[in-house]
Design an enzyme around this catalytic site. Structure first.
Site, short mmCIF file in Angstrom:
data_model
loop_
_atom_site.label_atom_id
_atom_site.label_comp_id
_atom_site.label_asym_id
_atom_site.label_seq_id
_atom_site.Cartn_x
_atom_site.Cartn_y
_atom_site.Cartn_z
N ILE A 155 0.87 -1.21 -0.03
CA ILE A 155 0.02 -0.08 -0.07
C ILE A 155 0.86 1.41 0.23
CG2 ILE A 155 -1.80 1.38 1.21
CD1 ILE A 155 -2.76 -1.48 2.49
N ASP A 174 11.54 2.16 6.16
CA ASP A 174 10.75 0.82 6.06
C ASP A 174 12.09 0.17 6.55
OD1 ASP A 174 9.95 -1.86 5.42
OD2 ASP A 174 8.61 -0.77 4.32
N THR A 232 -4.07 5.50 7.94
CA THR A 232 -4.92 4.29 7.06
C THR A 232 -4.70 3.05 7.48
OG1 THR A 232 -3.82 4.39 5.12
CG2 THR A 232 -5.72 5.86 5.25
N ARG A 234 -3.64 1.19 11.04
CA ARG A 234 -4.02 0.38 12.31
C ARG A 234 -4.18 1.76 13.46
NH1 ARG A 234 -6.21 -2.14 9.43
NH2 ARG A 234 -6.22 -4.69 9.36
N ASP A 258 -8.42 6.96 9.09
CA ASP A 258 -9.50 5.73 8.54
C ASP A 258 -9.57 4.90 9.65
OD1 ASP A 258 -11.15 4.98 6.61
OD2 ASP A 258 -9.94 3.38 6.36
N GLU A 263 -11.64 1.67 17.84
CA GLU A 263 -12.75 1.71 16.81
C GLU A 263 -13.73 0.45 16.95
OE1 GLU A 263 -10.26 1.40 13.35
OE2 GLU A 263 -11.11 -0.65 12.90
#
Ligand code: NAI
Length: 332
Positions: A155, A174, A232, A234, A258, A263
């Site tokens: 992603i 990364d 977007t 976690r 998001d 949640e």
């Protein structure tokens, strides 16, 4: 194979029924989430299908195994909500959908950025009320801005490529840099550098012990005043309380979410006629520079089709004793 399908929504049924016309499994759709109190519903079903907010704790794994479940078919990519050690202990095989549409999530990330920046949500409402004034709708050019991408996997890489198309400079962080992205011009830097140098920071790494509260009071301090933070990935990648403080002080310029730490039990449900009990999200909702969507980044026709297809394929492979290319095992 008999599948007990938890946390069913109308769209799940639509896409899974369509794909199941070929796979021909016996699916029982349950609206309830999978938790300790509901795990026994799976009695007589060899497989359960679960989504992002269905938690498989050690107690749930034990209950499922006791009533005869052998397969946990996750209809999502992330598996941070499953206690893999407990699943292993109770002989439960775990499969997931490692990739369905990285484009769906990457494109939604861009939607959050553009909305926060150009305030199209406010403009839409204003114009409908006959208000054509431009005050407080000022945005900034994306062209030339530095975009920090934390996690440049499937992603994050697509997102980085889209932002390069806007003329942004991409900074990546990364542990496993992507050679193709680096060759295309992304600059890999340590996380602190990325936070200090980025106008927009977007999170695309998995939630693990190492990434829990990756964005906290200290990392927020490192970010540029007025910078934009987008999550977007976690919810628990961000310490939400620290983010509220950074918004209140004005240090954080924009926040697009998001996903949200708490949640579970909130997202995917309609509470429009009720009193929201979660004061933290209620506070977040009051900021004009915060945009929240309820875990919908994956929600495209293409992604749902792929999720249903791969999930049912995983179940078929398990049933037929074929190699499980989408198995989730402890330690990667
Ligand atoms: P991926 O596995 O292809 O990429 C994740 C990348 O993060 C890898 O390159 C990995 O090396 C990197 N990474 C691991 N630990 C890191 C760390 N400590 N710091 C920085 N990078 C780190 O996964 P993919 O498909 O790109 O998905 C990423 C995440 O997006 C998923 O784990 C999931 O939590 C989230 N997601 C959210 C969705 C939504 O609807 N909002 C839908 C799908 C996924």
């Amino acid at each position: 194979m008999k599948i007990a399908f938890f946390s069913t929504r109308s769209y799940d049924r639509e896409y899974f029924d369509r794909e199941n016309a070929r796979a021909k499994h016996h699916i029982w759709y349950v609206e309830a989430p999978l938790q300790e109190e509901t795990a026994s519903l799976a009695q007589g079903y060899a497989a359960v299908c679960l989504f992002v907010n269905d938690r498989v704790t050690a107690a749930v794994a034990e209950r499922l195994a006791t009533v005869g479940v052998r397969l946990l078919a996750l209809r999502c990519a992330g598996y941070n909500h499953v206690d893999l050690a407990a699943a292993e202990r109770w002989g439960l095989t775990v499969v997931r959908v490692p990739a369905y549409s990285p484009h769906a999530v990457a494109e939604h990330t861009v939607a959050l950025i553009l909305t926060l920046n150009r305030k199209t949500h406010r403009a839409y409402n204003r114009v409908r009320e006959g208000n054509f004034a431009l005050e407080n709708l000022m945005g900034f050019d994306l062209y030339g801005k530095a975009v920090g991408v934390v996690g440049t996997g499937k992603i994050g890489k697509v997102f980085a490529q889209i932002m390069m198309g806007f003329g942004c400079r991409v900074l990546g962080y990364d542990p496993f840099p992507d050679a193709e992205l680096a060759a295309a011009g992304a600059e890999y830097v340590p996380l602190d550098d990325l936070l200090q140098r980025s106008d927009i920071v977007s999170l695309h790494c998995p939630l693990t012990e190492a990434t829990y509260h990756l964005i906290n009071a200290d990392s927020l301090d490192l970010m540029r005043p007025g910078a934009m933070l987008i999550n977007t990935g976690r919810g628990a990648l961000i310490d939400t309380k620290a983010v509220v403080q950074a918004l209140k002080s004005g240090h954080l310029g924009y926040l697009g979410l998001d996903v949200y730490e708490q949640e579970e039990g909130l997202f995917f449900h309609d509470f429009s006629n009720e009193i929201i009990q979660d004061d933290l999200i209620a506070r977040l909702m009051t900021f004009p520079n915060v945009l929240i969507t309820s875990h919908q980044a994956f929600f495209t026709h293409e992604a749902m089709t792929e999720i249903a297809r791969t999930t049912l394929h995983n179940v078929t492979a398990f049933e037929q004793g074929l190699p499980l290319e989408n198995a989730v095992r402890r330690g990667g």
